[in-house]
Motif scaffolding. Structure first.
Motif, PDB file in Angstrom:
ATOM      1  N   GLN A 227       4.017 -20.823  42.613  1.00  0.00           N
ATOM      2  CA  GLN A 227       4.839 -21.084  41.433  1.00  0.00           C
ATOM      3  C   GLN A 227       5.794 -19.925  41.182  1.00  0.00           C
ATOM      4  O   GLN A 227       5.393 -18.757  41.237  1.00  0.00           O
ATOM      5  N   SER A 228       7.012 -20.246  40.867  1.00  0.00           N
ATOM      6  CA  SER A 228       7.976 -19.220  40.490  1.00  0.00           C
ATOM      7  C   SER A 228       7.673 -18.714  39.090  1.00  0.00           C
ATOM      8  O   SER A 228       6.966 -19.368  38.310  1.00  0.00           O
ATOM      9  N   ARG A 229       8.198 -17.542  38.769  1.00  0.00           N
ATOM     10  CA  ARG A 229       8.034 -16.993  37.423  1.00  0.00           C
ATOM     11  C   ARG A 229       8.593 -17.969  36.378  1.00  0.00           C
ATOM     12  O   ARG A 229       7.971 -18.194  35.333  1.00  0.00           O
ATOM     13  N   LYS A 230       9.757 -18.562  36.670  1.00  0.00           N
ATOM     14  CA  LYS A 230      10.365 -19.513  35.740  1.00  0.00           C
ATOM     15  C   LYS A 230       9.447 -20.697  35.495  1.00  0.00           C
ATOM     16  O   LYS A 230       9.257 -21.151  34.356  1.00  0.00           O
ATOM     17  N   SER A 231       8.853 -21.222  36.581  1.00  0.00           N
ATOM     18  CA  SER A 231       7.946 -22.356  36.455  1.00  0.00           C
ATOM     19  C   SER A 231       6.731 -21.988  35.611  1.00  0.00           C
ATOM     20  O   SER A 231       6.295 -22.770  34.755  1.00  0.00           O
ATOM     21  N   MET A 232       6.164 -20.802  35.834  1.00  0.00           N
ATOM     22  CA  MET A 232       4.993 -20.380  35.075  1.00  0.00           C
ATOM     23  C   MET A 232       5.332 -20.209  33.593  1.00  0.00           C
ATOM     24  O   MET A 232       4.536 -20.561  32.715  1.00  0.00           O
ATOM     25  N   GLN A 233       6.501 -19.681  33.311  1.00  0.00           N
ATOM     26  CA  GLN A 233       6.917 -19.532  31.914  1.00  0.00           C
ATOM     27  C   GLN A 233       7.067 -20.896  31.250  1.00  0.00           C
ATOM     28  O   GLN A 233       6.668 -21.089  30.092  1.00  0.00           O
ATOM     29  N   GLU A 234       7.637 -21.863  31.989  1.00  0.00           N
ATOM     30  CA  GLU A 234       7.786 -23.210  31.439  1.00  0.00           C
ATOM     31  C   GLU A 234       6.420 -23.850  31.179  1.00  0.00           C
ATOM     32  O   GLU A 234       6.228 -24.549  30.174  1.00  0.00           O
ATOM     33  N   VAL A 235       5.475 -23.620  32.075  1.00  0.00           N
ATOM     34  CA  VAL A 235       4.130 -24.146  31.891  1.00  0.00           C
ATOM     35  C   VAL A 235       3.493 -23.552  30.640  1.00  0.00           C
ATOM     36  O   VAL A 235       2.855 -24.269  29.841  1.00  0.00           O
ATOM     37  N   ILE A 236       3.651 -22.259  30.442  1.00  0.00           N
ATOM     38  CA  ILE A 236       3.070 -21.593  29.263  1.00  0.00           C
ATOM     39  C   ILE A 236       3.691 -22.137  27.982  1.00  0.00           C
ATOM     40  O   ILE A 236       2.990 -22.405  26.992  1.00  0.00           O
ATOM     41  N   HIS A 237       4.993 -22.325  27.975  1.00  0.00           N
ATOM     42  CA  HIS A 237       5.643 -22.930  26.804  1.00  0.00           C
ATOM     43  C   HIS A 237       5.118 -24.351  26.579  1.00  0.00           C
ATOM     44  O   HIS A 237       4.873 -24.764  25.438  1.00  0.00           O
ATOM     45  N   PHE A 238       4.927 -25.089  27.659  1.00  0.00           N
ATOM     46  CA  PHE A 238       4.469 -26.477  27.557  1.00  0.00           C
ATOM     47  C   PHE A 238       3.083 -26.560  26.921  1.00  0.00           C
ATOM     48  O   PHE A 238       2.858 -27.353  25.992  1.00  0.00           O
ATOM     49  N   VAL A 239       2.131 -25.755  27.421  1.00  0.00           N
ATOM     50  CA  VAL A 239       0.767 -25.833  26.875  1.00  0.00           C
ATOM     51  C   VAL A 239       0.738 -25.341  25.437  1.00  0.00           C
ATOM     52  O   VAL A 239      -0.065 -25.815  24.617  1.00  0.00           O
ATOM     53  N   SER A 240       1.620 -24.394  25.108  1.00  0.00           N
ATOM     54  CA  SER A 240       1.683 -23.917  23.726  1.00  0.00           C
ATOM     55  C   SER A 240       2.195 -25.015  22.795  1.00  0.00           C
ATOM     56  O   SER A 240       1.607 -25.268  21.729  1.00  0.00           O
ATOM     57  N   GLU A 241       3.267 -25.674  23.182  1.00  0.00           N
ATOM     58  CA  GLU A 241       3.845 -26.731  22.356  1.00  0.00           C
ATOM     59  C   GLU A 241       2.907 -27.911  22.199  1.00  0.00           C
ATOM     60  O   GLU A 241       2.863 -28.541  21.135  1.00  0.00           O
ATOM     61  N   ARG A 242       2.132 -28.217  23.240  1.00  0.00           N
ATOM     62  CA  ARG A 242       1.251 -29.387  23.209  1.00  0.00           C
ATOM     63  C   ARG A 242      -0.196 -29.035  22.894  1.00  0.00           C
ATOM     64  O   ARG A 242      -1.075 -29.898  22.978  1.00  0.00           O
ATOM     65  N   SER A 243      -0.458 -27.771  22.567  1.00  0.00           N
ATOM     66  CA  SER A 243      -1.815 -27.308  22.191  1.00  0.00           C
ATOM     67  C   SER A 243      -2.838 -27.651  23.273  1.00  0.00           C
ATOM     68  O   SER A 243      -3.914 -28.184  22.998  1.00  0.00           O
ATOM     69  N   LEU A 244      -2.501 -27.337  24.510  1.00  0.00           N
ATOM     70  CA  LEU A 244      -3.397 -27.573  25.636  1.00  0.00           C
ATOM     71  C   LEU A 244      -4.034 -26.267  26.091  1.00  0.00           C
ATOM     72  O   LEU A 244      -3.430 -25.194  26.001  1.00  0.00           O
ATOM     73  N   PHE A 245      -5.256 -26.363  26.588  1.00  0.00           N
ATOM     74  CA  PHE A 245      -5.958 -25.231  27.191  1.00  0.00           C
ATOM     75  C   PHE A 245      -5.452 -25.093  28.631  1.00  0.00           C
ATOM     76  O   PHE A 245      -5.335 -26.077  29.350  1.00  0.00           O
ATOM     77  N   LEU A 246      -5.174 -23.881  29.068  1.00  0.00           N
ATOM     78  CA  LEU A 246      -4.633 -23.644  30.416  1.00  0.00           C
ATOM     79  C   LEU A 246      -5.731 -23.138  31.343  1.00  0.00           C
ATOM     80  O   LEU A 246      -6.319 -22.077  31.113  1.00  0.00           O
ATOM     81  N   LEU A 247      -6.015 -23.915  32.383  1.00  0.00           N
ATOM     82  CA  LEU A 247      -6.973 -23.535  33.425  1.00  0.00           C
ATOM     83  C   LEU A 247      -6.186 -23.072  34.644  1.00  0.00           C
ATOM     84  O   LEU A 247      -5.529 -23.877  35.311  1.00  0.00           O
ATOM     85  N   ALA A 248      -6.217 -21.772  34.928  1.00  0.00           N
ATOM     86  CA  ALA A 248      -5.449 -21.202  36.043  1.00  0.00           C
ATOM     87  C   ALA A 248      -6.410 -20.873  37.187  1.00  0.00           C
ATOM     88  O   ALA A 248      -7.144 -19.890  37.128  1.00  0.00           O
ATOM     89  N   ASP A 249      -6.408 -21.734  38.187  1.00  0.00           N
ATOM     90  CA  ASP A 249      -7.304 -21.549  39.327  1.00  0.00           C
ATOM     91  C   ASP A 249      -6.629 -20.623  40.325  1.00  0.00           C
ATOM     92  O   ASP A 249      -5.804 -21.049  41.127  1.00  0.00           O
TER      93      ASP A 249
END
Length: 470
Positions: A227-249
Motif C-alpha cells: 500500500q502506498s502512503r496515500k492509500s494508507m492515509q485514505e484508509v485511516i480517514h475512511f475507518v475514522s469517518e465510518r467508525s470502523l475498527f482497523l485490523l492491520a495484518d
C-alpha cells in the motif's frame, strides 16, 4: 518452447489422454478442494513445491543464535555453549520457576513484552509503544476478532475483507460467526486498495450485516502489493469517518523484504484527532521477517486507542488461552533484541545475518524477474510484486480448458494446478483459494530460494522457468 504439461493445458485440452485416469481418481465424492498433497510423490519425478510461505522450508538458513539460546534453555539435555548461556540464563530467570515448562503471565513474560515494545518503538522511528497495549499469543488475531463479535446480534457482525486474501484469515473470521464482506483490490492498478471500492463494499454490506471492522494486509498475500502512503492515509480517514475498527495484518510482511511503512507509523504521523481516536490492532510474528521461525508460532498484537474498559475485557479474553508457548516468546525476544557489537554471540550472528541479508537481495531480484518471466509466458499476466514472497499471476484459460475443468467437477485454476503437478511435479496453489473476481483465474507461487544444492540452480525463478517454460 513450452513444457509438455503447459502445452497440454493450453493447446491440447480436448484430447482424452488422461481422461480415464482423472475420472477414476476424482469421483464426485473425492473431488480435491485444492491442489494435490505434496507428500504424495509421483514416481520418477522431482517435486518442486512452490506453494508454501515458509522461509526455512524454502532453504533460507535459520539464525544459529536462536537455536543455540533455545538449546541452552535445556542445560541438562543439550551441550551448553558459554557464549550463549548468559542470554539463556536471563530468559530463564524471567520465567516463573526458572524453567521453560512453566506458565507465564497472560500477555506474555513481562520483560519480553517490554522489550517488544522497545523494538516496535525503534521500528516506528521513535513513536512510543506501550507494553500494556501488547499481547503475545499464538492466536492473537482470533482473539481480537472475538471482541468485535456479537453472536446474538441481528444482523450479524461484518468485517470488510480484501479479495484476494489469505484464506486462513477469512476462514477464521467465518468460524467465529463473522460475515466476511469482500472488497476487491484493483488488479489493473497493481492490486491497489481503492477507497471507492471500500465505499461500495460498505454500502452493499449494510443490507445484510453490521460492518464493524476493516481488515487490511500489507503487503498483500497472495498479491505481493504494498500500500502506498496515500492509500494508507485514505484508509485511516475512511475507518475514522465510518467508525470502523482497523485490523492491520502485518504478520506476513517479511519485514526485510518489505518496501512500505507500518500502519501505526502512518496513523501517528497524521496527528490528532486521528492519531488519538482510530482504533487499531497491528499484528506481527516471529514466523516472518528475517527469522522465518514458522515452527515457533508466537506473535504479538499491539492495540492502539482502545477504551480502558475494552482493554480489561481483552485481558480476560486472552487469559482463557493460558499463556503463549514459552519457546516462541524466547524467539520473539531474540527477534526484538538480537546480539549487538561487543556481545560474545555477535561475531557468529553477524556472519549468519549477513548471509540472510544477501538472500534478501536475491529475493528482491527474484520478485522483479518473476514478473518479467511470467509476463512473457503464453496466457499469463502478472502485476508487479513489491513485497512479501509470492507472485499471483492471472491465467487466461482457453474456453475448452474451462469446459474440461467443469466436466471434471473442478474449478478451472484448480484443474490447471492439478495437471501441472501431475505432469511436471510443480506444486502451486489456485487463485480460487484466495478469492478472485468472477470469470478470472490465478495461481499463487513462492519465488523464495529453494533446493539450491539439489537442483543446482541460481534461484527459484530458474526452477520455475525450467518447468513452466521449456
Amino acid at each position: 518452447m513450452h513444457s509438455p504439461a503447459t502445452s497440454a493445458i493450453w493447446l491440447d485440452c480436448t484430447k482424452q489422454t488422461n481422461k480415464q485416469k482423472l475420472n477414476k481418481k476424482y469421483t464426485n465424492k473425492t473431488l480435491p478442494l485444492s491442489v494435490p498433497n505434496p507428500n504424495k510423490k509421483i514416481e520418477g519425478m522431482k517435486i518442486i513445491d512452490l506453494s508454501w510461505g515458509d522461509l526455512q522450508r524454502a532453504g533460507v538458513k535459520p539464525l544459529s543464535f536462536v537455536r543455540q539460546v533455545i538449546c541452552d534453555s535445556f542445560p541438562f539435555i543439550f551441550f551448553v555453549e558459554e557464549q550463549h548461556m548468559q542470554r539463556a540464563q536471563r530468559l530463564l530467570r524471567e520465567c516463573d520457576g526458572g524453567i521453560v515448562g512453566s506458565y507465564t503471565a497472560t500477555a506474555g513474560i513481562p520483560e519480553i513484552v517490554h522489550r517488544v515494545a522497545e523494538f516496535i518503538t525503534r521500528q516506528d522511528g521513535g513513536i512510543p509503544s506501550h507494553p500494556e497495549n501488547i499481547y503475545i499469543s499464538a492466536g492473537s488475531q482470533r482473539n481480537i476478532v472475538t471482541i468485535l463479535m456479537n453472536r446474538k446480534a441481528s444482523p450479524r457482525t461484518g468485517i470488510l475483507t480484501p479479495v484476494p486474501c489469505y484464506n486462513i484469515a477469512t476462514l477464521s473470521m467465518m468460524a467465529q460467526g463473522a460475515t466476511v464482506v469482500p472488497y476487491y483490490l484493483n488488479q489493473e492498478h497493481s492490486w491497489e486498495l481503492q477507497i471507492e471500492e471500500l465505499h461500495r463494499a460498505l454500502e452493499s454490506a449494510q443490507r445484510v450485516c453490521n460492518p464493524v471492522a476493516l481488515y487490511v494486509i500489507n503487503p498483500g498475500n497472495p498479491t505481493g502489493h504494498v500500500q502506498s502512503r496515500k492509500s494508507m492515509q485514505e484508509v485511516i480517514h475512511f475507518v475514522s469517518e465510518r467508525s470502523l475498527f482497523l485490523l492491520a495484518d502485518e504478520i506476513d510482511v517479511y519485514q526485510d523484504c518489505f518496501n512500505g511503512e507500518k500502519t501505526e507509523f502512518v496513523l501517528m504521523e497524521m496527528g490528532p484527532p486521528l492519531s488519538d481516536t482510530v482504533e487499531l490492532a497491528s499484528f506481527h510474528s516471529a514466523s516472518k521477517g528475517f527469522m522465518g521461525e514458522c515452527g515457533l508460532r508466537d506473535g504479538y498484537v499491539e492495540l492502539v486507542n482502545l477504551d480502558h474498559t475494552v482493554m480489561k475485557y481483552i485481558y480476560v479474553l486472552f487469559s482463557k488461552d493460558s499463556s503463549a508457548p514459552v519457546l516462541g516468546q524466547f524467539a520473539l525476544d531474540l527477534m526484538a533484541n538480537p546480539p549487538q557489537p561487543g556481545d560474545p554471540s555477535y561475531p557468529l550472528y553477524n556472519v549468519v545475518r549477513t548471509d540472510i541479508d544477501i538472500t534478501t537481495l536475491v529475493l528482491a531480484d527474484n520478485a522483479k524477474r518473476a514478473v518479467e518471466v511470467v509476463n512473457n509466458m503464453l496466457g499469463f499476466c502478472c502485476q508487479p510484486v513489491e513485497g512479501g514472497a509470492f507472485a499471483f499471476p492471472q491465467l487466461h484459460l482457453p474456453p475448452k480448458a474451462i469446459e474440461k475443468a467443469e466436466e471434471m467437477g473442478m474449478k478451472p485454476d484448480t484443474y490447471y494446478c492439478t495437471r501441472l503437478y501431475e505432469e511436471s511435479g510443480v506444486l502451486v496453489r489456485p487463485g480460487s483459494e484466495y478469492g478472485q473476481k468472477e470469470g478470472t483465474y490465478h495461481i499463487r507461487y513462492i519465488f523464495q530460494l529453494t533446493g539450491l544444492s539439489k537442483y543446482k540452480k541460481p534461484n527459484l525463478l530458474m526452477l520455475t522457468r525450467e518447468y513452466l517454460l521449456q
